[in-house]
Design an enzyme around this catalytic site. Structure first.
Site, PDB file in Angstrom:
ATOM      1  N   CYS A   8       1.306  -1.056   0.054  1.00  0.00           N
ATOM      2  CA  CYS A   8      -0.174  -0.341  -0.053  1.00  0.00           C
ATOM      3  C   CYS A   8       0.800   1.099  -0.039  1.00  0.00           C
ATOM      4  O   CYS A   8       2.146   1.358  -0.290  1.00  0.00           O
ATOM      5  CB  CYS A   8      -1.210  -0.286   1.348  1.00  0.00           C
ATOM      6  N   ASN A  11       2.649   1.580   3.964  1.00  0.00           N
ATOM      7  CA  ASN A  11       2.827   0.406   5.046  1.00  0.00           C
ATOM      8  C   ASN A  11       2.544   0.350   6.311  1.00  0.00           C
ATOM      9  O   ASN A  11       2.972  -0.361   7.253  1.00  0.00           O
ATOM     10  CB  ASN A  11       4.206  -0.518   4.813  1.00  0.00           C
ATOM     11  N   CYS A  13      -1.035   0.867   7.320  1.00  0.00           N
ATOM     12  CA  CYS A  13      -2.975   0.753   7.369  1.00  0.00           C
ATOM     13  C   CYS A  13      -3.003  -0.274   6.398  1.00  0.00           C
ATOM     14  O   CYS A  13      -2.627  -1.428   7.403  1.00  0.00           O
ATOM     15  CB  CYS A  13      -3.624   1.998   7.261  1.00  0.00           C
ATOM     16  N   ARG A  14      -2.975  -0.704   6.037  1.00  0.00           N
ATOM     17  CA  ARG A  14      -3.477  -1.117   4.494  1.00  0.00           C
ATOM     18  C   ARG A  14      -2.897  -2.768   4.567  1.00  0.00           C
ATOM     19  O   ARG A  14      -3.318  -4.026   4.312  1.00  0.00           O
ATOM     20  CB  ARG A  14      -4.305  -1.210   3.269  1.00  0.00           C
ATOM     21  N   SER A  15      -1.957  -2.662   4.164  1.00  0.00           N
ATOM     22  CA  SER A  15      -1.008  -4.006   3.494  1.00  0.00           C
ATOM     23  C   SER A  15      -0.307  -4.537   4.711  1.00  0.00           C
ATOM     24  O   SER A  15      -0.351  -5.840   4.858  1.00  0.00           O
ATOM     25  CB  SER A  15       0.111  -3.315   2.762  1.00  0.00           C
ATOM     26  N   ASP A 123      -8.439   3.864   1.512  1.00  0.00           N
ATOM     27  CA  ASP A 123      -7.020   3.580   2.704  1.00  0.00           C
ATOM     28  C   ASP A 123      -7.921   4.941   4.106  1.00  0.00           C
ATOM     29  O   ASP A 123      -8.647   5.408   3.834  1.00  0.00           O
ATOM     30  CB  ASP A 123      -5.727   5.210   2.396  1.00  0.00           C
TER      31      ASP A 123
END
Length: 158
Positions: A8, A11, A13-15, A123
């Site tokens: 993401c 690196n 939050c999402r990934s 995000d």
């Protein structure tokens, strides 16, 4: 061994949510030894920073620790290290391709391309909605398991 890099923007939050959730899923399925799972950023903005508190909180609700994870940036060398480089949205895919320059082995995917309803994952850094992000990432991770022909039991906790 199947090697997966979730990617993401920062690196944090999402990934990392995808990394730790997918790792927990394959562990619960008894397949941890068959996978190498990591996550990275396309930007340098958060390098060295820990996982965002919203992601940490959501993972803690599931009994999953993100301790020790700090943001790292993906590099062109990651193309040779991983079988799948999986972004969270179209902007991530563009930036992944900027770093890689090409994808001759068709390794680059968007996570929800593995779902029945392909779309971007918003995000939560901007939306503040870590619950929706979790549901989308869970949907994508389950789709990825199916893509890999891994049987998912009906009572699967995730």
């Amino acid at each position: 061994m199947i090697k997966i890099l979730f990617v993401c923007h920062g690196n944090i939050c999402r990934s990392p949510m995808a990394e730790f959730l997918f790792r927990a899923m394959v562990t619960d399925l008894g397949l941890a030894a068959d996978f190498q799972i990591a996550s990275a950023a396309t930007s340098t903005e958060e390098i060295g920073n820990p996982v965002h508190r919203g992601t940490r909180r959501k993972m803690q609700e599931l009994g999953i620790s993100t301790a020790g994870k700090t943001a790292v940036q993906m590099t062109r060398r990651d193309y040779d290290r991983y079988d799948y480089l999986i972004g969270m949205d179209q902007w991530n895919i563009r930036n992944i391709m900027r770093i890689l320059r090409s994808d001759p082995e068709q390794k680059v995917y968007k996570l929800l391309d593995f779902s029945e309803h392909p779309r971007d994952i918003a995000d939560p850094w901007y939306t503040g909605d870590f619950e929706t992000t979790y549901r989308d990432i869970r949907e994508g991770c389950l789709g990825l398991l199916k893509h890999l022909n891994i049987h998912i039991p009906k009572d699967f906790r995730y």
